[in-house]
Design a protein around this motif. Sequence first.
Motif, PDB file in Angstrom:
ATOM      1  N   GLN A 179      44.761  31.826  36.512  1.00 39.31           N
ATOM      2  CA  GLN A 179      43.837  32.917  36.847  1.00 39.31           C
ATOM      3  C   GLN A 179      42.947  33.283  35.661  1.00 39.31           C
ATOM      4  O   GLN A 179      41.742  33.500  35.819  1.00 39.31           O
ATOM      5  CB  GLN A 179      44.627  34.141  37.323  1.00 39.31           C
ATOM      6  CG  GLN A 179      45.300  33.940  38.662  1.00 39.31           C
ATOM      7  CD  GLN A 179      45.639  35.249  39.345  1.00 39.31           C
ATOM      8  OE1 GLN A 179      44.786  35.959  39.851  1.00 39.31           O
ATOM      9  NE2 GLN A 179      46.926  35.575  39.346  1.00 39.31           N
ATOM     10  N   MET A 233      38.872  33.030  35.613  1.00 39.95           N
ATOM     11  CA  MET A 233      38.068  34.205  35.295  1.00 39.95           C
ATOM     12  C   MET A 233      37.083  33.900  34.168  1.00 39.95           C
ATOM     13  O   MET A 233      35.887  34.202  34.266  1.00 39.95           O
ATOM     14  CB  MET A 233      38.998  35.368  34.892  1.00 39.95           C
ATOM     15  CG  MET A 233      39.854  35.889  36.035  1.00 39.95           C
ATOM     16  SD  MET A 233      41.351  36.772  35.483  1.00 39.95           S
ATOM     17  CE  MET A 233      40.634  38.283  34.853  1.00 39.95           C
ATOM     18  N   ARG A 267      34.151  31.479  35.266  1.00 37.15           N
ATOM     19  CA  ARG A 267      33.147  32.123  36.115  1.00 37.15           C
ATOM     20  C   ARG A 267      32.270  33.083  35.317  1.00 37.15           C
ATOM     21  O   ARG A 267      31.057  33.154  35.521  1.00 37.15           O
ATOM     22  CB  ARG A 267      33.835  32.866  37.256  1.00 37.15           C
ATOM     23  CG  ARG A 267      34.522  31.948  38.261  1.00 37.15           C
ATOM     24  CD  ARG A 267      34.825  32.703  39.535  1.00 37.15           C
ATOM     25  NE  ARG A 267      35.768  32.007  40.380  1.00 37.15           N
ATOM     26  CZ  ARG A 267      36.109  32.410  41.600  1.00 37.15           C
ATOM     27  NH1 ARG A 267      35.585  33.518  42.089  1.00 37.15           N
ATOM     28  NH2 ARG A 267      36.976  31.737  42.315  1.00 37.15           N
ATOM     29  N   ASP A 271      35.221  39.102  42.204  1.00 34.68           N
ATOM     30  CA  ASP A 271      36.340  38.144  42.194  1.00 34.68           C
ATOM     31  C   ASP A 271      37.198  38.284  40.938  1.00 34.68           C
ATOM     32  O   ASP A 271      38.436  38.243  41.010  1.00 34.68           O
ATOM     33  CB  ASP A 271      35.805  36.713  42.297  1.00 34.68           C
ATOM     34  CG  ASP A 271      35.274  36.389  43.684  1.00 34.68           C
ATOM     35  OD1 ASP A 271      35.532  37.162  44.620  1.00 34.68           O
ATOM     36  OD2 ASP A 271      34.582  35.356  43.820  1.00 34.68           O
ATOM     37  N   VAL A 272      36.555  38.445  39.792  1.00 35.21           N
ATOM     38  CA  VAL A 272      37.295  38.535  38.534  1.00 35.21           C
ATOM     39  C   VAL A 272      38.118  39.817  38.470  1.00 35.21           C
ATOM     40  O   VAL A 272      39.283  39.796  38.053  1.00 35.21           O
ATOM     41  CB  VAL A 272      36.343  38.427  37.329  1.00 35.21           C
ATOM     42  CG1 VAL A 272      37.036  38.861  36.038  1.00 35.21           C
ATOM     43  CG2 VAL A 272      35.831  36.996  37.189  1.00 35.21           C
ATOM     44  N   THR A 273      37.537  40.940  38.880  1.00 30.82           N
ATOM     45  CA  THR A 273      38.308  42.192  38.846  1.00 30.82           C
ATOM     46  C   THR A 273      39.451  42.155  39.860  1.00 30.82           C
ATOM     47  O   THR A 273      40.503  42.748  39.632  1.00 30.82           O
ATOM     48  CB  THR A 273      37.408  43.417  39.106  1.00 30.82           C
ATOM     49  OG1 THR A 273      36.672  43.242  40.324  1.00 30.82           O
ATOM     50  CG2 THR A 273      36.454  43.653  37.948  1.00 30.82           C
ATOM     51  N   LEU A 315      38.680  40.775  32.069  1.00 30.82           N
ATOM     52  CA  LEU A 315      39.364  39.606  31.498  1.00 30.82           C
ATOM     53  C   LEU A 315      40.091  39.974  30.209  1.00 30.82           C
ATOM     54  O   LEU A 315      41.254  39.592  30.007  1.00 30.82           O
ATOM     55  CB  LEU A 315      38.349  38.488  31.231  1.00 30.82           C
ATOM     56  CG  LEU A 315      38.888  37.262  30.467  1.00 30.82           C
ATOM     57  CD1 LEU A 315      40.017  36.594  31.240  1.00 30.82           C
ATOM     58  CD2 LEU A 315      37.754  36.273  30.191  1.00 30.82           C
ATOM     59  N   ALA A 345      33.227  42.209  34.381  1.00 30.71           N
ATOM     60  CA  ALA A 345      34.169  41.097  34.500  1.00 30.71           C
ATOM     61  C   ALA A 345      34.774  40.737  33.149  1.00 30.71           C
ATOM     62  O   ALA A 345      35.981  40.480  33.039  1.00 30.71           O
ATOM     63  CB  ALA A 345      33.458  39.881  35.104  1.00 30.71           C
ATOM     64  N   SER A 357      43.144  41.859  30.894  1.00 35.26           N
ATOM     65  CA  SER A 357      44.159  40.992  31.495  1.00 35.26           C
ATOM     66  C   SER A 357      44.866  40.137  30.447  1.00 35.26           C
ATOM     67  O   SER A 357      46.082  39.935  30.508  1.00 35.26           O
ATOM     68  CB  SER A 357      43.517  40.089  32.558  1.00 35.26           C
ATOM     69  OG  SER A 357      42.968  40.856  33.602  1.00 35.26           O
ATOM     70  N   MET A 394      41.138  39.370  40.608  1.00 35.70           N
ATOM     71  CA  MET A 394      42.162  38.562  39.940  1.00 35.70           C
ATOM     72  C   MET A 394      42.831  39.354  38.823  1.00 35.70           C
ATOM     73  O   MET A 394      44.055  39.260  38.616  1.00 35.70           O
ATOM     74  CB  MET A 394      41.535  37.271  39.398  1.00 35.70           C
ATOM     75  CG  MET A 394      41.202  36.254  40.478  1.00 35.70           C
ATOM     76  SD  MET A 394      40.643  34.641  39.818  1.00 35.70           S
ATOM     77  CE  MET A 394      38.923  34.999  39.513  1.00 35.70           C
ATOM     78  N   ALA A 395      42.022  40.138  38.107  1.00 33.84           N
ATOM     79  CA  ALA A 395      42.576  40.958  37.030  1.00 33.84           C
ATOM     80  C   ALA A 395      43.547  41.999  37.577  1.00 33.84           C
ATOM     81  O   ALA A 395      44.577  42.302  36.960  1.00 33.84           O
ATOM     82  CB  ALA A 395      41.442  41.647  36.264  1.00 33.84           C
TER      83      ALA A 395
END
Length: 375
Positions: free
Chosen positions: A279, A283, A286, A324-326, A253, A249, A256, A328-329
Amino acid sequence: MDFNLSEQEMMLQNLAKDFAENEVKPKAAEIDRTGEFPLALAKEIGKRGFQGLPYPEKHGGSGAGYASFILVLEQLCKASMTVGAIMAVNTVPEEGIYRFGNEEQKQRLLTPLASGRWLGGIGFTEPDTGSDPALISTTAKRSGKGFIINGQKMFMSLAPVLDVVLLFAKGEAEGLNAFIVEGKSPGFAVQETLETMGLRGLGTSIVNLDDVYVPEENLIGKEGQGFAILLEAISIERMSVAMQGVAVAQAALELSIDYAKQRKAQGKPIARMQSIQQQLAEMAARIEAARWLVYRTAFLRDQGQSIQYESSMAKVFASEVAVDVTRMAMQVHGSFGTMKSLPMERLYRDAKMTEIYVGISEVHRSIVASRLIQG
């Protein structure tokens, strides 16, 4: 309560970061593309002393502790989750021997693992079970001064290259037995190395066990104690998978942020857009929460506490954060995130693996809930 890293921990973290950036990261894409086990990097992990960080010097380790181990793992997994997972898998047989083995076994079996001379793995999962010991069908029958093992194991990491495996089999009495089995034993055969969506190159395999002889001195703990050994040893790997999720994650980030600063829309970097900023902030928050949950779990283990409950909680939360983070990324990157020539796509696949291997999230939620209800 002290949230500061010690001087030794910061030194190890920097050493691991240097190794990860200069030697692991340049090979990460190739490992994923080919699916070949990175044996040279695995040996280098051992040479640098990373493999035995939690264990005493007299048993081949450095005595740095579990928190130091987690700090090193985080850096390796940011560069390649597969490479970090190699180090993590080794802790399962190490932990089993250290916690339940006698002194002779620690000297003979733990020392070469912790010093990095051997690679080790775990053999529990079978075609019909991944978590229920009652469904284990692999058998261990007494024969002379040892045991004869027959059965089949699924999803055994490092199988094509491992020196030893902490293997679980049903004994002639009630319960499971735990053994250290040599990978070169007659009858120990890799049937197939499996193609997985993520964690490619980990050597995950189906292994057949046909009349594999194991000497009695390689029985870890007492007969029938196997499941108790599994629960303690696997808790370290659960904690490790949680950190793998954090690391993946964090890597997503950072990619991103860099992409958002460079990519322009309507004449300005998309990093200035509120939707992108929202976003990125989500990220980061979290990831930080998951990271400290894992750090606390390692801290508790360093205090000598069992972490069966805490490691399950950390794995559930951190793996969900990773997914979730990947995701969003991937949205931040748009179409570029889907390209196999860029690392975002690999991180997306690796993140999902953290919810699946070493116990699916539903199993760990049940473990956490059971503890809450029992009090």
